[in-house]
Structure formats: structure tokens, C-alpha cells
Design an enzyme around this catalytic site. Structure first.
Site, PDB file in Angstrom:
ATOM      1  N   HIS A   1      -6.097 -10.116  12.884  1.00  0.00           N
ATOM      2  CA  HIS A   1      -6.268 -10.661  11.492  1.00  0.00           C
ATOM      3  C   HIS A   1      -5.626 -12.095  11.860  1.00  0.00           C
ATOM      4  O   HIS A   1      -4.485 -12.299  12.469  1.00  0.00           O
ATOM      5  CB  HIS A   1      -5.426  -9.926  10.544  1.00  0.00           C
ATOM      6  CG  HIS A   1      -5.089 -10.772   9.228  1.00  0.00           C
ATOM      7  ND1 HIS A   1      -6.336 -10.770   8.389  1.00  0.00           N
ATOM      8  CD2 HIS A   1      -4.330 -11.802   8.875  1.00  0.00           C
ATOM      9  CE1 HIS A   1      -5.844 -11.572   7.287  1.00  0.00           C
ATOM     10  NE2 HIS A   1      -4.681 -11.983   7.504  1.00  0.00           N
TER      11      HIS A   1
ATOM     12  N   HIS B   1       6.066  -8.625   2.475  1.00  0.00           N
ATOM     13  CA  HIS B   1       4.970  -8.218   1.646  1.00  0.00           C
ATOM     14  C   HIS B   1       3.733  -7.956   2.319  1.00  0.00           C
ATOM     15  O   HIS B   1       3.821  -8.173   3.424  1.00  0.00           O
ATOM     16  CB  HIS B   1       4.892  -9.620   0.673  1.00  0.00           C
ATOM     17  CG  HIS B   1       4.740 -10.832   1.295  1.00  0.00           C
ATOM     18  ND1 HIS B   1       5.702 -11.442   1.973  1.00  0.00           N
ATOM     19  CD2 HIS B   1       3.691 -11.578   1.702  1.00  0.00           C
ATOM     20  CE1 HIS B   1       5.261 -12.735   2.667  1.00  0.00           C
ATOM     21  NE2 HIS B   1       3.774 -12.654   2.457  1.00  0.00           N
TER      22      HIS B   1
ATOM     23  N   GLU C   1       5.910 -18.685   0.547  1.00  0.00           N
ATOM     24  CA  GLU C   1       4.448 -18.656   0.052  1.00  0.00           C
ATOM     25  C   GLU C   1       4.182 -18.636  -1.313  1.00  0.00           C
ATOM     26  O   GLU C   1       4.799 -17.585  -1.864  1.00  0.00           O
ATOM     27  CB  GLU C   1       3.635 -17.489   0.807  1.00  0.00           C
ATOM     28  CG  GLU C   1       3.756 -17.598   2.287  1.00  0.00           C
ATOM     29  CD  GLU C   1       2.927 -16.148   2.936  1.00  0.00           C
ATOM     30  OE1 GLU C   1       2.871 -15.493   2.137  1.00  0.00           O
ATOM     31  OE2 GLU C   1       2.813 -16.394   4.226  1.00  0.00           O
TER      32      GLU C   1
ATOM     33  N   HIS D   1       4.246  -8.176   6.404  1.00  0.00           N
ATOM     34  CA  HIS D   1       4.941  -9.325   7.287  1.00  0.00           C
ATOM     35  C   HIS D   1       6.083  -9.907   6.569  1.00  0.00           C
ATOM     36  O   HIS D   1       6.228  -9.825   5.307  1.00  0.00           O
ATOM     37  CB  HIS D   1       4.018 -10.359   7.933  1.00  0.00           C
ATOM     38  CG  HIS D   1       3.355 -11.070   6.763  1.00  0.00           C
ATOM     39  ND1 HIS D   1       2.225 -10.743   5.989  1.00  0.00           N
ATOM     40  CD2 HIS D   1       3.547 -12.398   6.421  1.00  0.00           C
ATOM     41  CE1 HIS D   1       2.006 -11.683   4.965  1.00  0.00           C
ATOM     42  NE2 HIS D   1       2.865 -12.799   5.226  1.00  0.00           N
TER      43      HIS D   1
ATOM     44  N   HIS E   1       6.616 -15.570  -2.723  1.00  0.00           N
ATOM     45  CA  HIS E   1       7.247 -14.448  -1.433  1.00  0.00           C
ATOM     46  C   HIS E   1       8.069 -15.543  -0.808  1.00  0.00           C
ATOM     47  O   HIS E   1       7.423 -16.614  -0.151  1.00  0.00           O
ATOM     48  CB  HIS E   1       6.048 -13.880  -0.766  1.00  0.00           C
ATOM     49  CG  HIS E   1       5.342 -13.019  -1.262  1.00  0.00           C
ATOM     50  ND1 HIS E   1       3.987 -13.104  -1.758  1.00  0.00           N
ATOM     51  CD2 HIS E   1       5.634 -11.622  -2.110  1.00  0.00           C
ATOM     52  CE1 HIS E   1       3.581 -12.001  -2.309  1.00  0.00           C
ATOM     53  NE2 HIS E   1       4.406 -11.257  -2.487  1.00  0.00           N
TER      54      HIS E   1
END
Length: 332
Positions: A182, A261, A231, A225, A255
Site C-alpha cells: 500500500h 487509526h 491528518e 498505523h 487523527h
């Protein structure tokens, strides 16, 4: 409410007096700014409409921004917002530096947001005297009002490059992983305001548009992570792939740095069991993120207003199951 009275600050860091930091606002308005304009002495506005088209008149011309488009109003430029109905959206304000395109590095000359797709207004003016026009200034986080007897939009011509501009997010050229793993969300950066530390940003504007997922042997959604960035996620329309039930259009999540999260339980189960075939994801969806290397503090308004919704947010992870056994239990 007009655009100014409907503008509320959710969180931020730093202060405009120090010329360093940012603020994240939301706006909600139903009427235009009749014979009123504003300018921001503190920094640049990046406006993300979520509902309703904005018709923006600036000293340098007029532009329109509808949902799935963004516009940037530079520091000091007078502007007025008109609407044709209930409108709302998000605003990212930066106090230092300018928004710019990210460094493409090995991507090369083309990709992500291409310069040719950014549009600036043509010169336009109005000649209206003998009226009472209100000019609102945002200065060091406070609001000031002045009156004058003519329209400020009487600039007949201009030249230069510090102009208002707009961009259609549908023109974003997505770069993605095509083998495994990812990729970091930095590959979805539309605009960035870099900090003085190389490799970090005061703020990045990142989107998660419709795209193909083709990775093999991989958990395709964003993994669980913690990171050193703050964020702030928002949703323009559709259903965000990692939290289809808990993040709705017009809503947002924050976050803070080092807060763990990731996808909710429903997303985890689906992504862990479905066949890894080429799949078009995020169809009919446009999510975005304001990301910053600074720690964001919640305002009193943001705490009182948004906390009513966020108290149950943690429950989206409560039904996650363990998929491993300790060596002792495995022997049993």
C-alpha cells in the site's frame, strides 16, 4: 449567513503573527456577501466546496467553484462569495509560504495535478460609486470592518502570478501501486505548502479519487498505523472506502500525530477475504485530507460542536477480531 459569518475554525497550529502555522475551518452559508468583501491578512485560503457552487468575485476577476473543484485565494486579495442556495465546505489556511505543486521526483514531468489544469480568472471590473461598501479584514486571527464609498472590484487590468485560481479534482492523474503493498498517501498530493525542514510540510492537500486497485498478496486499504503527521480527513461525496459508515459527506475526522487509526472492522473483514482481482475502487467518491507536520489543537467551537458526534467514533474498531494465537495456546 454569508461566507464570513458562517466561517468557523475547527483546529490549527501556530499563529499568523509568527508567520508560521495553519488553521482548518468549515463554512456554511445561505446568502451572498451583498456590498461586502473580505481579505485575509494572515495567509492563503484553500477552499474545498462540499455542497453548493461558490461564485467568487475577486479584484483580479471572477471564478466559480463547485463540489469536486477547489480554489485558492491568495493572502491580501479582496473577494466576495455569492451562492444560489445552501452551501458548505472546508477551508485550509496557511500562514507562511505558498501552495505549490509537489516535487514529482522519479515520476517525471507529468502526473498528479498538472499545471495546465489550473485556471486563473480574466480581468473583470465594476465601476460603482456612491454606495456603502463594507470591507472585512482577517488580521492576526481577529476580524475588522471598514466602510468605503465604492466597489473594490474596480481593477481594470492586472499582471503577475500571485492570482486566485481553481482546479478540477477530476483532472488529477492518479499514480498507484501496481504490484504489491500500500503506497504512502503522498502520491495523492494535489498541493503542498512546504516547511523550512526538507521533506516536511506545513500542510498538504491530498485526495483519494476513483482509481484501480491491482496489488497482489496485499491488504489493499490503508493499513493500521501511527505517524508523525496530523491528518484531517473530509468527504466531499460518496462513501470513504476505509470508513463507509462513520464518515459521511460534509463530515470530518482528525487523527492527531501518533494516534493509532486505520480501517473500520467492516472494511477489514471485506478486504481480508475478497479475491484480489483488479477492482475499481472509490467509484462515485471523493475524499480528501489536510495533512500537517504540526500538532493541531482543537478550538473551543470545534470541541463543543464536533464532540457531540465523535464520542462513539472509537466503536468502529471495537468488533475487530484477533486472527492469531500465542504459542502457548497454539500448542493446546
Amino acid at each position: 449567513m454569508d461566507f464570513v459569518s458562517g466561517l468557523h475554525t475547527v483546529c490549527g497550529a501556530g499563529h499568523p503573527r509568527d508567520r508560521c502555522g495553519l488553521a482548518i475551518h468549515v463554512y456554511c452559508c445561505t446568502v451572498g456577501m451583498a456590498d461586502t468583501c473580505m481579505y485575509n491578512s494572515d495567509g492563503h485560503f484553500l477552499i474545498v466546496p462540499q455542497q453548493g457552487e461558490l461564485h467568487i468575485t475577486t479584484e483580479l476577476g471572477r471564478l466559480a467553484a463547485k463540489p469536486n473543484e477547489i480554489c485558492v485565494i491568495p493572502q491580501g486579495v479582496k473577494f466576495a462569495v455569492d451562492v444560489s442556495g445552501p452551501s458548505r465546505g472546508y477551508v485550509l489556511e496557511v500562514y507562511n509560504n505558498h501552495f505549490q505543486l509537489p516535487n514529482l521526483g522519479p515520476i517525471g514531468a507529468n502526473g498528479l495535478a498538472n499545471p495546465r489544469d489550473f485556471l486563473s480568472p480574466c480581468a473583470w471590473f465594476e465601476d460603482r460609486d456612491g454606495i456603502e461598501f463594507h470591507v472585512i479584514s482577517k488580521f492576526q486571527g481577529s476580524w475588522f470592518r471598514a466602510r468605503q464609498q465604492h466597489s473594490p472590484f474596480d481593477v481594470v487590468a492586472w499582471h503577475g502570478n500571485l492570482t486566485p485560481y481553481k482546479y478540477d479534482l477530476a483532472n488529477f492523474m492518479v499514480i498507484n501501486a501496481t504490484a504489491f503493498d500500500h503506497a504512502d498517501p503522498s502520491i495523492f498530493t494535489v498541493l503542498t505548502c512546504p516547511s523550512e525542514r526538507p521533506g516536511t510540510a506545513i500542510a498538504d492537500f491530498v485526495i483519494f479519487p476513483p482509481r484501480w486497485a491491482v496489488q497482489e498478496h496485499t491488504f489493499r486499504p490503508p493499513y493500521y498505523h501511527r505517524n508523525c503527521m496530523s491528518e484531517f480527513m473530509g468527504l466531499i461525496y460518496g462513501a470513504y472506502e476505509a470508513k463507509e459508515d462513520s464518515l459521511r459527506p460534509g463530515g470530518a475526522t482528525l487523527h492527531s500525530m501518533m494516534t493509532p487509526h486505520g480501517p473500520d472492522a467492516q472494511c477489514f473483514e471485506a478486504a481480508s477475504t475478497e479475491p484480489l482481482q483488479p477492482k475499481h475502487i472509490a467509484a462515485g467518491t471523493q475524499a480528501f485530507m489536510f495533512e500537517s507536520s504540526l500538532g493541531l489543537a482543537i478550538t473551543t467551537w470545534g470541541q463543543r460542536t464536533c464532540d457531540k458526534i465523535s464520542k462513539d467514533y472509537y466503536k468502529c474498531w471495537q468488533s475487530l477480531k484477533k486472527h492469531f494465537k500465542s504459542p502457548e495456546k497454539a500448542e493446546e
